[in-house]
Design a protein around this motif. Structure first.
Motif, PDB file in Angstrom:
ATOM      1  N   GLY A 822       0.865  -1.065  -0.136  1.00  0.00           N
ATOM      2  CA  GLY A 822      -0.169  -0.443   0.426  1.00  0.00           C
ATOM      3  C   GLY A 822       0.893   1.412   0.216  1.00  0.00           C
ATOM      4  N   GLU A 823       1.359   1.712   1.027  1.00  0.00           N
ATOM      5  CA  GLU A 823       1.477   2.647   1.454  1.00  0.00           C
ATOM      6  C   GLU A 823       3.398   3.067   0.287  1.00  0.00           C
ATOM      7  N   GLY A 824       3.912   2.481   0.968  1.00  0.00           N
ATOM      8  CA  GLY A 824       5.257   2.115  -0.161  1.00  0.00           C
ATOM      9  C   GLY A 824       4.996   2.325  -0.737  1.00  0.00           C
ATOM     10  N   GLN A 825       4.534   1.498  -2.168  1.00  0.00           N
ATOM     11  CA  GLN A 825       4.221   1.263  -2.985  1.00  0.00           C
ATOM     12  C   GLN A 825       3.471   2.647  -3.937  1.00  0.00           C
ATOM     13  N   GLY A 826       2.570   3.330  -3.272  1.00  0.00           N
ATOM     14  CA  GLY A 826       1.508   4.045  -3.733  1.00  0.00           C
ATOM     15  C   GLY A 826       2.786   5.293  -3.597  1.00  0.00           C
ATOM     16  N   SER A 827       3.629   5.541  -2.847  1.00  0.00           N
ATOM     17  CA  SER A 827       4.600   6.406  -2.711  1.00  0.00           C
ATOM     18  C   SER A 827       5.850   6.198  -3.447  1.00  0.00           C
ATOM     19  N   GLY A 828       5.772   5.488  -4.412  1.00  0.00           N
ATOM     20  CA  GLY A 828       7.071   4.837  -5.309  1.00  0.00           C
ATOM     21  C   GLY A 828       6.359   6.009  -6.182  1.00  0.00           C
ATOM     22  N   ALA A 888       8.047   0.115   1.063  1.00  0.00           N
ATOM     23  CA  ALA A 888       7.800  -1.152   1.820  1.00  0.00           C
ATOM     24  C   ALA A 888       8.497  -2.497   1.058  1.00  0.00           C
ATOM     25  N   THR A 889       9.349  -2.340  -0.259  1.00  0.00           N
ATOM     26  CA  THR A 889       9.503  -3.154  -0.902  1.00  0.00           C
ATOM     27  C   THR A 889      10.175  -2.610  -2.137  1.00  0.00           C
ATOM     28  N   LEU A 890      11.681  -2.941  -2.638  1.00  0.00           N
ATOM     29  CA  LEU A 890      12.510  -2.755  -3.309  1.00  0.00           C
ATOM     30  C   LEU A 890      13.937  -3.424  -3.896  1.00  0.00           C
ATOM     31  N   SER A 891      13.573  -4.482  -5.097  1.00  0.00           N
ATOM     32  CA  SER A 891      14.137  -5.245  -5.501  1.00  0.00           C
ATOM     33  C   SER A 891      15.197  -5.176  -5.937  1.00  0.00           C
ATOM     34  N   PRO A 892      15.955  -6.504  -5.721  1.00  0.00           N
ATOM     35  CA  PRO A 892      17.734  -6.180  -5.707  1.00  0.00           C
ATOM     36  C   PRO A 892      17.767  -5.391  -6.939  1.00  0.00           C
ATOM     37  N   LEU A 897      21.025   0.670  -7.737  1.00  0.00           N
ATOM     38  CA  LEU A 897      20.761   1.186  -8.796  1.00  0.00           C
ATOM     39  C   LEU A 897      20.673   2.833  -7.870  1.00  0.00           C
ATOM     40  N   LEU A 898      19.610   2.320  -6.444  1.00  0.00           N
ATOM     41  CA  LEU A 898      19.702   3.658  -6.098  1.00  0.00           C
ATOM     42  C   LEU A 898      20.730   3.427  -5.072  1.00  0.00           C
ATOM     43  N   LEU A 933      15.236   6.455 -14.305  1.00  0.00           N
ATOM     44  CA  LEU A 933      14.760   6.082 -14.866  1.00  0.00           C
ATOM     45  C   LEU A 933      15.287   3.877 -15.198  1.00  0.00           C
ATOM     46  N   LEU A 934      16.215   3.825 -15.069  1.00  0.00           N
ATOM     47  CA  LEU A 934      16.370   2.172 -14.326  1.00  0.00           C
ATOM     48  C   LEU A 934      15.552   1.635 -13.581  1.00  0.00           C
ATOM     49  N   SER A 935      15.583   2.301 -12.264  1.00  0.00           N
ATOM     50  CA  SER A 935      14.983   2.051 -11.240  1.00  0.00           C
ATOM     51  C   SER A 935      14.157   2.420 -11.102  1.00  0.00           C
ATOM     52  N   GLU A 936      13.250   2.983 -12.041  1.00  0.00           N
ATOM     53  CA  GLU A 936      11.576   3.001 -11.817  1.00  0.00           C
ATOM     54  C   GLU A 936      11.274   2.112 -12.724  1.00  0.00           C
ATOM     55  N   LYS A 937      12.493   1.500 -13.964  1.00  0.00           N
ATOM     56  CA  LYS A 937      11.052   0.776 -14.866  1.00  0.00           C
ATOM     57  C   LYS A 937      11.922  -0.934 -14.077  1.00  0.00           C
ATOM     58  N   ALA A 938      12.512  -0.749 -13.188  1.00  0.00           N
ATOM     59  CA  ALA A 938      12.572  -1.758 -12.261  1.00  0.00           C
ATOM     60  C   ALA A 938      11.721  -2.291 -11.630  1.00  0.00           C
ATOM     61  N   SER A 939      11.006  -1.173 -11.048  1.00  0.00           N
ATOM     62  CA  SER A 939       9.892  -0.916  -9.755  1.00  0.00           C
ATOM     63  C   SER A 939       8.969  -1.148 -10.590  1.00  0.00           C
ATOM     64  N   LYS A 940       8.611  -0.697 -11.821  1.00  0.00           N
ATOM     65  CA  LYS A 940       7.337  -1.384 -12.502  1.00  0.00           C
ATOM     66  C   LYS A 940       7.255  -2.590 -12.415  1.00  0.00           C
ATOM     67  N   GLU A 941       8.043  -3.328 -13.440  1.00  0.00           N
ATOM     68  CA  GLU A 941       8.822  -5.078 -13.089  1.00  0.00           C
ATOM     69  C   GLU A 941       8.121  -5.323 -11.887  1.00  0.00           C
TER      70      GLU A 941
END
Length: 1005
Positions: A822-828, A888-892, A897-898, A933-941
C-alpha cells in the motif's frame, strides 16, 4: 550244311586274311588273331563257306544272291555287297562293328537350363576312348565316366541337332527339344512404411530379401513369361492363386505383421507349379522408446529438483509424462512438453515438492514415462527408474534447523576468532615494519599468513550464507511463515551478506598485491585501514551472532506453535474416529500412541528452545511449560486406557481440548510479547541522534578552521587535539548504538557499512594532520560530515517508522505471507517523479555554475553558487534516502541502482567541496538521471510480477527455466547426449535405432 547269313565284312576279312595275308596291312600277330577269332565264330555257328573257283559256279551264286536281295533286301545293301564281291581281289582295312546307345530317357529340356548327354558305345574290336558329339558344325569331345560318355550343355536356349562320332564312325542324328518354362522377366516392390513413421515409400527393384517395420505394406509388381497360372504361399503353407493381367503381369500386396518366407509358383502345359522366386521378409518390430534421466537438487531450496533427460525412439513420440503418487495411492500425471517428431531429444523439467507442505511424512514416488507414436500396435512406453521424496514433518524440520543453527553459530564464532587473529597479525606486522632488524622474508611470511586467514574467513562466511539460505528455503517450503518472520529472515540474510563487503575485498586484494611488492610506505597506510576494517568486522560478527541466535529462538518458537497446531488437529481426528466407530481398537491405540510421540517431541523441542534462549545476552521472556506438557501427557495416557477398555472418552477429550487451548494461548502470548514488535528503543535513539548532530556540527567547524590555520601555528596542533576528541565522541556514540543493535534486528538493519567506515576515517585523520596532507584531510572530513548527517537522517526515519507502526500495530500482525504494498508502493511512483524533477533542476544549476566559471567569475558569487549546489545535492540525497526507507519493498535491482546513485552523489558533493568543477560533474549528474529511469523501470516490473504471483513466500532463488541450470558444461559432463540429427552419419532406421539404444544403455551404466 545249313543256310546262314554271313556278314559281308567277316567273309571278306577271312578271305583276305586266308589268301592274301601279306597284302593286308597291320601287325602279323594281330592279323592272325583276327583270323582265328572270326573263323572260330563261323565254326561256332556251324557255318561253312565254299568259295567257288570256277567261273560258272561263281556266276550262279551271284545270280542267285542278286535275285534274293532284289526280292527281299535293300538294294543299297546289295550294291555294297556286290561292290565288295566284285572287288574281292582288292585288299582293304577291316571294318568296325560300333553300336551307339543313347542313355537319356528324353531329349526335352527346360528353356535356359543345363542338359547332359549320356552315351554308351559298344565296339567289338577295339576299345574307343575318343568319342565326339557333333553339332553346330563342330565336334566336341565327350568325357568318359566309367563306361559312359557324357557331354554337358551349360544353358540350352534353342533346339540342337547332334550326332556321335568315334573311330571314323558316325551315328545317326538326334535332336534336343527346348520346352518353354514359366519365368519372371522383371519385378519391383514398393515398400510403404506405416504413416506414423514419416518415412516416404521406397521403390525396390530385383530384391528378394526385405527388412521392414511391423505394419508395413509390400506391393509387388511382377512381369512374367510362359505362365498360364500363378500361386503364392508361405513355405509349408497353403497356396493362394493370383490373378494374371494379360498373362504376363501380376500385382499384389502383402501386409507385413510377422517374418515369413513367401514362394511364388508358376504353371503352363509343360510345367506344373514351378518355383519361380522366394521372398524372405524379416519383420522388425517397432522398438520401445528409451529414456535416460539425471536429477539435480537445487543447492539452496532443497524441495526443488531439476531434471535433465534424453529420450530416443526410432520414429518419434506421442507423449512424455511426469507421474507421481502419494503413499502409493493416488497417481497424478503431469505432461512434459516435447517435440513429437524428433527421434532423439533432450528435455528439461522442474518440480517443487513444497506443494505437498503440511502432508507430514508423505512419501512421493515419481517417475517419467515416454510413449512412442506407434499407431499400429498402440503406443509403447518406457519408464525411468522410480524415485521417491519423503515430505519432512515439523519435528524433522525442527531437528534440521537445530543442526544447521549449531553449524552456523560455530562457523560465525570461528570467523570472529579469525577476524581478531587478522587484527592481531596486522598489529604485529606494523611493529615489525618499524623494526629494521627483522628481514623482509619474515615480514612477507607474516603478510601471507594474514592473507591465508582472510581466505579461510571468506570460505567460512560463504558457508554460513549458504547454510542459512538452505535452512530458510526448507522452512519457507514446508512451514507457514508470517510476514514478520519473513522480514526478519531477509534482514538476517542481508546482515550476513554484508559482513565481507566489496570495500573490504578490495582492501584485501590490495594487501595481497603489496605483500608481493612489499612497499613499506604503502604498507603502513594500508595496515591501518586493514586493522580498523577487521576490528569493524569482528564487531559486526559479534553483533550478528547475537542477532542470529535471537532469530533462531524466534524461528524455533514459531515452528513449535505449528507443531502444536498439528497435534491439536490429530487429536480432533481421533475424536471424530471415536465417534464414528470406523476404526478398530488397535488402530485407535496406534493413533493415540502417535499423539503421545508428537507431544513428547514438542516438549523436548520446547526445552531445547529454552536452553538456546538462555544463551542470549538478553533472553526473551519465555517461561517453562514442563508441567503443562506433563499434565497433557497424562490425559493422553488416560485416553488410551479409555480406548482399550471401551470406556466413554468424552470427558477426557474435553480435558485434552481445554489443556491444549491453554498451551496454545500461552504460546501465542509469548509470540505477541517477544516477537511481533519490531520497534526500536525510542528514547535511546533520540539521544543518540542529538549526539550525532552535535558531532557533525563541531566537525564542520573543524573543517572550516583547518582550512584557515597554518600548519606551523600552535592553533593547528590544538585543532589536531580537538579532532582526536571528535573520534572519541563518535566511538562512544557508535558503541552505544552497537550495543542496542545487538538485541534489535530493526536497528541493526538500519546501520550501514558506513556506520563503521566513519570510525576508520576518523582513524586516518591524525596521520593526515601530522603530515600536513590538506587535500586528503579535507576530503575525509567532508566524508565524515556527510555520513554523520546521513546516519542521523536514517535513524530519524527508523524512529518515525517505529513510532507509526507502534500506533497502528495490533494483533493482526500475524497475517501470513503477503507483504503490504500500500503506502510504500503508492509513494513509489510519486517518489520517482519527484526525484526526477529535482535532478532536472540540479542539472540546470550545474550548467549555470559551469557557465559562470567559463565566463571567469570568481570569489564570493562562485562560492555561493557552489554552496547552493552542495545544499541542493544534500537535499536530493535526503529525498533519495527517504524514498528508500519508506518504500515497502525494493527489488535487488532497484536497491543496487539507488545505492549507485548515492555513490554518485557522494562523488559530486566531494568534488564541489574541493571546488573541483569539471565535466565529470555533468557526466555523473546524467548518470544519476539515467539510473533513476532504470530503477523506475525495475520498480514497475516488480509490481507487475508481484501482481501476477500473489505469493506468500520469501524471495525464491531458483532458475526461471530448468534448462538454465544445465547450461554449464561441468554439470553435463557425465551425461550422455545422443543426437543423431546433429550427426553426419547416414543410417537406415534399423541401425539408427540400435545406435540410439546403445548410447542410452551406455548412459545408464
Amino acid at each position: 550244311m545249313r543256310e546262314v547269313k554271313v556278314p559281308r565284312d567277316i567273309f571278306i576279312t577271312l578271305f583276305h586274311l586266308a589268301f592274301r595275308f601279306d597284302a593286308v596291312p597291320g601287325d602279323p600277330d594281330l592279323k592272325k588273331a583276327a583270323f582265328v577269332q572270326k573263323y572260330e565264330s563261323l565254326i561256332a555257328e556251324r557255318s561253312v563257306v565254299f568259295v567257288p573257283f570256277r567261273k560258272k559256279c561263281f556266276r550262279f551264286i551271284v545270280s542267285t544272291l542278286f535275285l534274293i536281295f532284289v526280292l527281299f533286301g535293300s538294294h543299297k545293301f546289295f550294291l555294297r555287297i556286290y561292290a565288295d564281291f566284285s572287288n574281292y581281289q582288292e585288299v582293304s582295312v577291316p571294318g568296325m562293328n560300333i553300336d551307339f546307345h543313347l542313355l537319356n530317357e528324353s531329349l526335352n529340356v527346360e528353356y535356359g537350363k543345363p542338359f547332359q548327354l549320356r552315351l554308351l558305345v559298344k565296339n567289338e574290336y577295339l576299345p574307343d576312348d575318343n568319342v565326339f558329339v557333333c553339332f553346330g558344325g563342330g565336334e566336341f569331345y565327350m568325357n568318359r565316366k566309367d563306361s559312359v560318355f557324357v557331354y554337358d550343355f551349360d544353358v540350352v536356349n534353342n533346339d540342337i541337332r547332334f550326332s556321335f562320332k568315334t573311330s571314323g564312325v558316325e551315328s545317326r542324328s538326334f535332336q534336343i527339344n527346348v520346352l518353354p518354362s514359366p519365368e519372371i522377366t522383371d519385378y519391383q516392390v514398393n515398400l510403404i512404411s506405416p504413416a506414423y513413421t514419416g518415412l516416404k515409400p521406397e521403390l525396390l527393384k530385383n530384391i528378394a530379401d526385405f527388412r521392414v517395420l511391423f505394419g508395413s505394406v509390400l506391393k509387388f509388381d511382377i512381369h512374367l513369361s510362359s505362365v498360364d497360372s500363378l500361386f503364392i504361399g508361405q513355405t509349408g503353407g497353403q497356396l493362394m492363386p493370383l490373378k494374371l493381367k494379360n498373362n504376363s503381369n501380376v500385382v499384389f500386396s502383402k501386409d507385413i505383421r510377422s517374418s515369413a518366407e513367401y514362394v511364388l509358383y508358376g504353371s503352363n502345359r509343360y510345367f506344373s507349379r514351378k518355383k519361380l522366386i522366394t521372398f524372405n521378409v524379416t519383420c522388425i518390430p517397432d522398438l520401445y522408446p528409451g529414456i535416460q534421466l539425471s536429477v539435480v537438487q537445487d543447492s539452496l531450496k532443497n524441495s526443488v529438483f531439476y531434471y535433465y533427460g534424453i529420450i530416443t525412439d526410432d520414429y518419434g513420440f506421442s507423449a512424455l509424462r511426469f507421474n507421481y503418487s502419494m503413499n502409493g495411492k493416488t497417481n497424478t500425471v503431469v505432461p512434459v512438453n516435447i517435440l513429437k517428431n524428433t527421434n532423439t531429444q533432450e528435455f528439461y523439467f522442474e518440480f517443487d515438492f513444497a506443494e505437498f507442505a503440511g502432508m507430514d511424512k508423505t512419501k512421493i514416488d515419481y517417475f517419467f514415462e515416454v510413449f512412442d507414436n506407434d499407431c499400429i500396435s498402440g503406443p509403447k512406453s518406457t519408464r525411468s527408474d522410480s524415485k521417491e521424496y519423503l515430505i519432512p514433518d515439523l519435528n524433522a524440520i525442527f531437528d534440521y534447523n537445530a543442526e544447521v543453527n549449531a553449524q552456523v553459530n560455530n562457523s560465525l564464532n570461528e570467523a570472529e576468532k579469525l577476524a581478531k587473529d587478522i587484527v592481531s597479525g596486522v598489529k604485529d606486522l606494523q611493529k615489525k615494519m618499524l623494526d629494521n632488524s627483522v628481514d623482509n622474508w619474515e615480514k612477507q611470511q607474516l603478510a601471507k599468513d594474514i592473507v591465508e586467514k582472510k581466505e579461510k574467513l571468506d570460505k567460512l562466511l560463504h558457508k554460513v550464507q549458504e547454510d542459512h539460505l538452505k535452512k530458510s528455503a526448507l522452512n519457507n517450503s514446508f512451514t507457514s511463515q508470517d510476514s514478520i518472520l519473513i522480514s526478519k529472515q531477509e534482514k538476517i540474510q542481508e546482515l550476513l551478506d554484508k559482513i565481507m563487503d566489496d570495500e573490504m575485498k578490495k582492501l584485501m586484494d590490495e594487501f595481497s598485491r603489496l605483500s608481493d611488492e612489499f612497499s613499506k610506505d604503502k604498507f603502513q597506510d594500508l595496515d591501518e585501514k586493514m586493522k580498523l576494517s577487521f576490528d569493524q568486522m569482528s564487531e559486526e560478527l559479534d553483533r550478528n551472532i547475537e542477532l542470529l541466535k535471537r532469530y533462531q529462538v524466534e524461528e524455533q518458537h514459531h515452528m513449535l506453535s505449528q507443531q502444536f497446531d498439528g497435534f491439536k488437529q490429530s487429536q480432533k481426528n481421533l475424536e471424530e474416529a471415536l465417534k464414528s466407530n470406523d476404526l478398530s481398537r488397535d488402530s485407535l491405540n496406534k493413533i493415540n500412541n502417535e499423539l503421545k510421540n508428537k507431544l513428547e517431541n514438542i516438549r523436548n523441542n520446547y526445552d531445547r528452545m529454552l536452553n538456546d534462549n538462555q544463551q542470549l545476552s538478553k533472553p526473551f521472556d519465555l517461561k517453562k511449560m514442563s508441567d503443562d506438557f506433563s499434565e497433557l501427557s497424562q490425559m493422553i495416557d488416560k485416553q488410551k486406557d479409555n480406548i482399550s477398555n471401551k470406556k466413554d472418552n468424552s470427558k477426557t477429550s474435553e480435558d485434552i481440548k481445554e489443556k491444549s487451548g491453554e498451551i496454545s494461548k500461552e504460546l501465542e502470548e509469548q509470540r505477541q510479547q517477544n516477537f511481533t514488535k519490531m520497534s526500536i528503543p525510542e528514547n535511546d535513539i533520540e539521544l543518540i541522534i542529538q549526539n550525532i548532530l552535535v558531532i557533525s556540527l563541531s566537525q564542520e567547524e573543524l573543517l572550516k578552521q583547518f582550512s584557515e590555520t597554518p600548519a606551523q601555528s600552535a592553533r593547528y596542533n590544538e585543532l589536531g587535539r580537538l579532532q582526536d576528541l571528535k573520534k572519541m565522541e563518535y566511538k562512544i556514540v557508535k558503541d552505544s548504538l552497537s550495543l542496542l543493535a545487538k538485541s534489535n534486528l530493526m536497528l541493526a538493519s538500519v546501520l550501514s557499512d558506513k556506520f563503521y567506515d566513519i570510525e576508520i576515517k576518523f582513524g586516518l585523520l591524525p596521520g593526515y594532520i601530522q603530515n600536513n596532507k590538506r587535500s586528503e584531510l579535507s576530503r575525509e572530513q567532508q566524508y565524515i560530515i556527510s555520513y554523520l548527517n546521513d546516519m542521523a537522517l536514517a535513524l530519524s526515519d527508523a524512529l518515525q517508522k517505529s513510532q507509526s507502526e507502534g500506533k497502528g500495530s495490533g494483533k493482526g500482525s500475524d497475517q501470513k505471507g503477503k507483504k503490504g504494498n500500500g503506502e510504500g508502493q503508492g509513494s513509489g511512483k510519486e517518489g520517482y517523479e519527484g526525484m526526477k524533477k529535482i535532478q532536472s533542476g540540479l542539472k540546470k544549476q550545474l550548467e549555470n555554475l559551469i557557465s559562470q566559471m567559463k565566463n571567469g567569475e570568481k570569489g564570493k558569487p562562485l562560492q555561493q553558487g557552489v554552496s547552493n549546489m552542495i545544499r541542493e545535492n544534500e537535499l536530493f540525497r535526503k529525498s533519495l534516502n527517504d524514498f528508500m526507507s519508506q518504500a515497502a519493498t525494493l527489488s535487488p535491482a532497484e536497491r543496487q541502482l539507488l545505492n549507485e546513485i548515492n555513490q554518485l552523489l557522494d562523488d559530486n558533493i566531494r568534488d564541489l567541496s574541493n571546488y573541483s568543477i569539471s565535466d565529470n560533474l555533468m557526466y555523473r549528474n546524467n548518470q544519476v538521471y539515467n539510473k533513476l529511469l532504470l530503477s523506475e523501470k525495475a520498480s514497475k516490473e516488480r509490481e507487475e510480477y508481484e501482481e501476477k504471483r500473489k505469493s506468500v513466500t520469501a524471495t525464491e532463488m531458483k532458475y526461471k527455466r530448468p534448462e538454465a541450470y544445465f547450461k554449464s558444461a561441468e554439470r553435463r559432463i557425465r551425461m550422455v547426449k545422443t543426437d543423431l540429427n546433429k550427426s553426419d552419419m547416414k543410417l537406415n532406421p534399423y541401425f539408427k535405432s540400435l545406435y540410439n539404444n546403445y548410447y542410452i544403455k551406455l548412459g545408464d551404466e
